[in-house]
Design a protein around this motif. Structure first.
Motif, PDB file in Angstrom:
ATOM      1  N   VAL B  70       0.858  -1.182   0.000  1.00 48.40           N
ATOM      2  CA  VAL B  70       0.000   0.000   0.000  1.00 48.40           C
ATOM      3  C   VAL B  70       0.898   1.238   0.000  1.00 48.40           C
ATOM      4  O   VAL B  70       1.907   1.265   0.707  1.00 48.40           O
ATOM      5  CB  VAL B  70      -0.912   0.022   1.247  1.00 48.40           C
ATOM      6  CG1 VAL B  70      -1.901   1.170   1.172  1.00 48.40           C
ATOM      7  CG2 VAL B  70      -1.665  -1.297   1.401  1.00 48.40           C
ATOM      8  N   THR B  71       0.549   2.220  -0.808  1.00 48.00           N
ATOM      9  CA  THR B  71       1.278   3.493  -0.743  1.00 48.00           C
ATOM     10  C   THR B  71       0.252   4.613  -0.609  1.00 48.00           C
ATOM     11  O   THR B  71      -0.943   4.406  -0.846  1.00 48.00           O
ATOM     12  CB  THR B  71       2.097   3.775  -2.029  1.00 48.00           C
ATOM     13  OG1 THR B  71       1.184   3.957  -3.119  1.00 48.00           O
ATOM     14  CG2 THR B  71       3.050   2.628  -2.352  1.00 48.00           C
ATOM     15  N   SER B  72       0.719   5.806  -0.233  1.00 47.51           N
ATOM     16  CA  SER B  72      -0.194   6.949  -0.168  1.00 47.51           C
ATOM     17  C   SER B  72       0.570   8.224  -0.421  1.00 47.51           C
ATOM     18  O   SER B  72       1.787   8.271  -0.235  1.00 47.51           O
ATOM     19  CB  SER B  72      -0.873   7.026   1.196  1.00 47.51           C
ATOM     20  OG  SER B  72      -0.038   7.723   2.097  1.00 47.51           O
ATOM     21  N   GLU B  73      -0.160   9.256  -0.829  1.00 46.80           N
ATOM     22  CA  GLU B  73       0.484  10.545  -1.076  1.00 46.80           C
ATOM     23  C   GLU B  73       0.720  11.315   0.214  1.00 46.80           C
ATOM     24  O   GLU B  73       1.403  12.334   0.200  1.00 46.80           O
ATOM     25  CB  GLU B  73      -0.388  11.383  -2.024  1.00 46.80           C
ATOM     26  CG  GLU B  73      -1.776  11.652  -1.474  1.00 46.80           C
ATOM     27  CD  GLU B  73      -2.560  12.661  -2.312  1.00 46.80           C
ATOM     28  OE1 GLU B  73      -1.923  13.449  -3.001  1.00 46.80           O
ATOM     29  OE2 GLU B  73      -3.806  12.635  -2.245  1.00 46.80           O
ATOM     30  N   ILE B  74       0.141  10.825   1.324  1.00 47.61           N
ATOM     31  CA  ILE B  74       0.231  11.621   2.550  1.00 47.61           C
ATOM     32  C   ILE B  74       1.303  11.137   3.526  1.00 47.61           C
ATOM     33  O   ILE B  74       1.543  11.773   4.545  1.00 47.61           O
ATOM     34  CB  ILE B  74      -1.117  11.637   3.306  1.00 47.61           C
ATOM     35  CG1 ILE B  74      -1.604  10.211   3.532  1.00 47.61           C
ATOM     36  CG2 ILE B  74      -2.148  12.479   2.569  1.00 47.61           C
ATOM     37  CD1 ILE B  74      -2.402  10.055   4.790  1.00 47.61           C
ATOM     38  N   SER B  75       1.921   9.978   3.234  1.00 47.86           N
ATOM     39  CA  SER B  75       2.884   9.463   4.213  1.00 47.86           C
ATOM     40  C   SER B  75       4.081   8.808   3.539  1.00 47.86           C
ATOM     41  O   SER B  75       3.999   8.365   2.398  1.00 47.86           O
ATOM     42  CB  SER B  75       2.193   8.445   5.123  1.00 47.86           C
ATOM     43  OG  SER B  75       1.806   7.314   4.360  1.00 47.86           O
ATOM     44  N   THR B  76       5.185   8.762   4.270  1.00 47.27           N
ATOM     45  CA  THR B  76       6.389   8.136   3.718  1.00 47.27           C
ATOM     46  C   THR B  76       6.298   6.619   3.790  1.00 47.27           C
ATOM     47  O   THR B  76       6.868   5.923   2.956  1.00 47.27           O
ATOM     48  CB  THR B  76       7.642   8.587   4.497  1.00 47.27           C
ATOM     49  OG1 THR B  76       7.431   8.311   5.881  1.00 47.27           O
ATOM     50  CG2 THR B  76       7.885  10.078   4.316  1.00 47.27           C
ATOM     51  N   THR B  77       5.602   6.107   4.785  1.00 52.72           N
ATOM     52  CA  THR B  77       5.511   4.664   4.998  1.00 52.72           C
ATOM     53  C   THR B  77       4.048   4.268   5.116  1.00 52.72           C
ATOM     54  O   THR B  77       3.253   5.014   5.676  1.00 52.72           O
ATOM     55  CB  THR B  77       6.242   4.268   6.308  1.00 52.72           C
ATOM     56  OG1 THR B  77       7.571   4.777   6.248  1.00 52.72           O
ATOM     57  CG2 THR B  77       6.272   2.755   6.497  1.00 52.72           C
ATOM     58  N   VAL B  78       3.711   3.117   4.553  1.00 57.03           N
ATOM     59  CA  VAL B  78       2.362   2.578   4.760  1.00 57.03           C
ATOM     60  C   VAL B  78       2.510   1.094   5.095  1.00 57.03           C
ATOM     61  O   VAL B  78       3.271   0.374   4.452  1.00 57.03           O
ATOM     62  CB  VAL B  78       1.480   2.713   3.502  1.00 57.03           C
ATOM     63  CG1 VAL B  78       0.043   2.321   3.816  1.00 57.03           C
ATOM     64  CG2 VAL B  78       1.504   4.133   2.960  1.00 57.03           C
ATOM     65  N   GLN B  79       1.806   0.661   6.122  1.00 60.94           N
ATOM     66  CA  GLN B  79       1.857  -0.752   6.508  1.00 60.94           C
ATOM     67  C   GLN B  79       0.441  -1.283   6.676  1.00 60.94           C
ATOM     68  O   GLN B  79      -0.518  -0.529   6.826  1.00 60.94           O
ATOM     69  CB  GLN B  79       2.630  -0.912   7.833  1.00 60.94           C
ATOM     70  CG  GLN B  79       4.094  -0.532   7.705  1.00 60.94           C
ATOM     71  CD  GLN B  79       4.843  -0.595   9.030  1.00 60.94           C
ATOM     72  OE1 GLN B  79       4.281  -0.852  10.095  1.00 60.94           O
ATOM     73  NE2 GLN B  79       6.150  -0.365   8.965  1.00 60.94           N
ATOM     74  N   ILE B  80       0.349  -2.604   6.643  1.00 62.50           N
ATOM     75  CA  ILE B  80      -0.939  -3.252   6.904  1.00 62.50           C
ATOM     76  C   ILE B  80      -0.850  -3.799   8.329  1.00 62.50           C
ATOM     77  O   ILE B  80       0.084  -4.528   8.653  1.00 62.50           O
ATOM     78  CB  ILE B  80      -1.201  -4.369   5.885  1.00 62.50           C
ATOM     79  CG1 ILE B  80      -1.172  -3.789   4.458  1.00 62.50           C
ATOM     80  CG2 ILE B  80      -2.538  -5.052   6.165  1.00 62.50           C
ATOM     81  CD1 ILE B  80      -1.044  -4.850   3.369  1.00 62.50           C
ATOM     82  N   HIS B  81      -1.796  -3.388   9.150  1.00 63.60           N
ATOM     83  CA  HIS B  81      -1.749  -3.753  10.569  1.00 63.60           C
ATOM     84  C   HIS B  81      -3.011  -4.494  10.990  1.00 63.60           C
ATOM     85  O   HIS B  81      -4.073  -4.322  10.406  1.00 63.60           O
ATOM     86  CB  HIS B  81      -1.649  -2.490  11.429  1.00 63.60           C
ATOM     87  CG  HIS B  81      -0.281  -1.897  11.503  1.00 63.60           C
ATOM     88  ND1 HIS B  81       0.043  -0.921  12.394  1.00 63.60           N
ATOM     89  CD2 HIS B  81       0.854  -2.153  10.799  1.00 63.60           C
ATOM     90  CE1 HIS B  81       1.321  -0.573  12.236  1.00 63.60           C
ATOM     91  NE2 HIS B  81       1.828  -1.312  11.272  1.00 63.60           N
ATOM     92  N   ASP B  82      -2.853  -5.239  12.060  1.00 59.05           N
ATOM     93  CA  ASP B  82      -4.013  -5.832  12.714  1.00 59.05           C
ATOM     94  C   ASP B  82      -4.042  -5.296  14.134  1.00 59.05           C
ATOM     95  O   ASP B  82      -3.006  -5.148  14.764  1.00 59.05           O
ATOM     96  CB  ASP B  82      -3.898  -7.363  12.721  1.00 59.05           C
ATOM     97  CG  ASP B  82      -5.233  -8.016  13.061  1.00 59.05           C
ATOM     98  OD1 ASP B  82      -6.260  -7.298  13.039  1.00 59.05           O
ATOM     99  OD2 ASP B  82      -5.246  -9.217  13.347  1.00 59.05           O
ATOM    100  N   MET B  83      -5.231  -4.958  14.617  1.00 57.89           N
ATOM    101  CA  MET B  83      -5.354  -4.461  15.973  1.00 57.89           C
ATOM    102  C   MET B  83      -6.426  -5.239  16.698  1.00 57.89           C
ATOM    103  O   MET B  83      -7.423  -5.628  16.099  1.00 57.89           O
ATOM    104  CB  MET B  83      -5.737  -2.982  15.948  1.00 57.89           C
ATOM    105  CG  MET B  83      -5.935  -2.404  17.328  1.00 57.89           C
ATOM    106  SD  MET B  83      -7.043  -1.003  17.307  1.00 57.89           S
ATOM    107  CE  MET B  83      -7.777  -1.171  18.925  1.00 57.89           C
TER     108      MET B  83
END
Ligand code: CU
Lengths: 197, 160
Positions: B70-83
């Motif tokens: 996943v990438t985005s224009e608003i952040s340097t890093t994007v991860q997939i998380h479970d909470m």
């Protein structure tokens, strides 16, 4: 025969008495278990994002809440702080001198400057406190709060942490908690009760 | 004249209706056999370095797929998380292998569960705005999506 009946009657009375003792004992124990939650918390002197320190001894006469979190928290922390802000407004005058302390479990990243900016999003009665590592360990044991770093693939980390808000009355006694999973109305009712004490 | 007025009024009402629906409507992206329903985010506190993303993904193919990047224009890093909440403790972990979207199934990314984690924010994520990003699936490839931003603490899961 009369003798036997008397012994039987005596045995029954003893049994009843023992039962009563056991009953009262169980009750006392139950009380003890529930009152053990009243041991939560402890005195603290922590650096405040407003400058200086907050000493829990100076809070006499004011009820307050304590919440542990971190600014890199995606959901639980901002939601809790927004909800608390809304509650403080809804509670009106009753909450005028109520205080809320947001204590970071991530002092490595959450410096006083970061925490100051972060809490500016919320009600001004919410004050950010930054413990040292040793103070945090001590607080965690006194509040029975869990916190742990969880590494991520970018070389960074996120934090697991207890999401409970702890409530203290005007005498500084622990009176209960707000749980993250509770309905907003339940939380507000608990705060109203605390402020009415 | 009276008829004319009525037509004008009716048209205005109809237009207002359409506009209301358009601004509050769930959006959906069909991408091959995948349907991505209403990606959304939440206003992040000012000075916060993280924001979250949610959406519903349906896989209409006969093969499993996997959201891997996943990438985005608003952040340097994007991860997939479970909470998840374990008792009173909030636990969150990265899913480095991504999320499997099983054949014929729907996977929901939502608060207190699976989510996209935007880290290293380039700017605050503000209610009412939109931002774009990409989703890469192992089989289906890469698609661009727009996230609608909800109020702080807001929830658009119902629209997913
Ligand atoms: Cu996360």
């Amino acid at each position: 025969m009369k003798h036997v009946r008397m012994i039987a009657a005596a045995a029954v009375s003893v049994a009843l008495a023992l039962g009563a003792v056991a009953w009262i004992g169980a009750d006392l124990l139950r009380d003890k278990t529930s009152s053990s939650v009243f041991d939560i918390g402890g005195p603290f002197v922590l650096a405040s994002a407003r400058g200086g320190t907050v000493d829990s001894k100076t809070l006499a006469g004011q009820s307050y809440a304590v919440f542990f979190g971190f600014t890199h928290c995606p959901e639980v922390c901002p939601t809790t702080l927004y909800e608390m802000s809304n509650n403080l407004v809804s509670l009106g005058d009753a909450a005028e001198d109520f205080r809320v302390f947001f204590i970071t479990v991530d002092p490595a990243r959450d410096t006083l400057a970061v925490m100051k900016d972060y809490v500016s999003n919320f009600d001004p009665r919410i004050e950010a406190l930054v413990p040292t590592d040793d103070q945090l360990k001590q607080l965690a044991s006194e509040f029975r709060v869990y916190y742990a770093r969880v590494p991520t693939s970018d070389g960074g980390y996120t934090m697991d942490h207890t999401a409970t808000t702890f409530l203290f009355d005007r005498n500084g006694s622990f009176t209960g908690t707000l749980s993250y999973d509770e309905a907003a109305e339940t939380k507000q009712a608990k705060l109203r009760k605390l402020l009415g004490r | 004249m009276k008829l004319y007025n009525q037509i004008v009024l009716a048209s205005a009402l109809a237009l207002a209706c359409v506009m209301t629906i358009a601004s509050g409507q769930a959006h959906e992206i069909t991408f091959g056999n995948l349907v991505i329903h209403h990606p959304w985010s939440r206003q992040s506190p000012m000075a916060a370095d993280v924001a979250v993303g949610f959406m519903t993904i349906t896989n209409n193919s006969k093969e499993d797929d996997r959201l891997v990047k996943v990438t985005s224009e608003i952040s340097t890093t994007v991860q997939i998380h479970d909470m998840k909440m374990v008792g009173d403790v909030m636990k969150m972990e990265e899913l480095p292998d991504g999320v499997i979207i099983p054949a014929g199934a729907t996977v929901k990314l939502k608060p207190r569960a699976l989510h996209i984690m935007f880290m290293g924010l380039k700017r605050q994520v503000v209610e009412g705005e939109e931002f774009s990003g990409s989703l890469t699936f192992e089989k289906a490839g890469t698609v661009t999506v727009d996230y609608e931003v909800a109020a702080p603490g807001g929830d658009m899961s119902d629209m997913e």
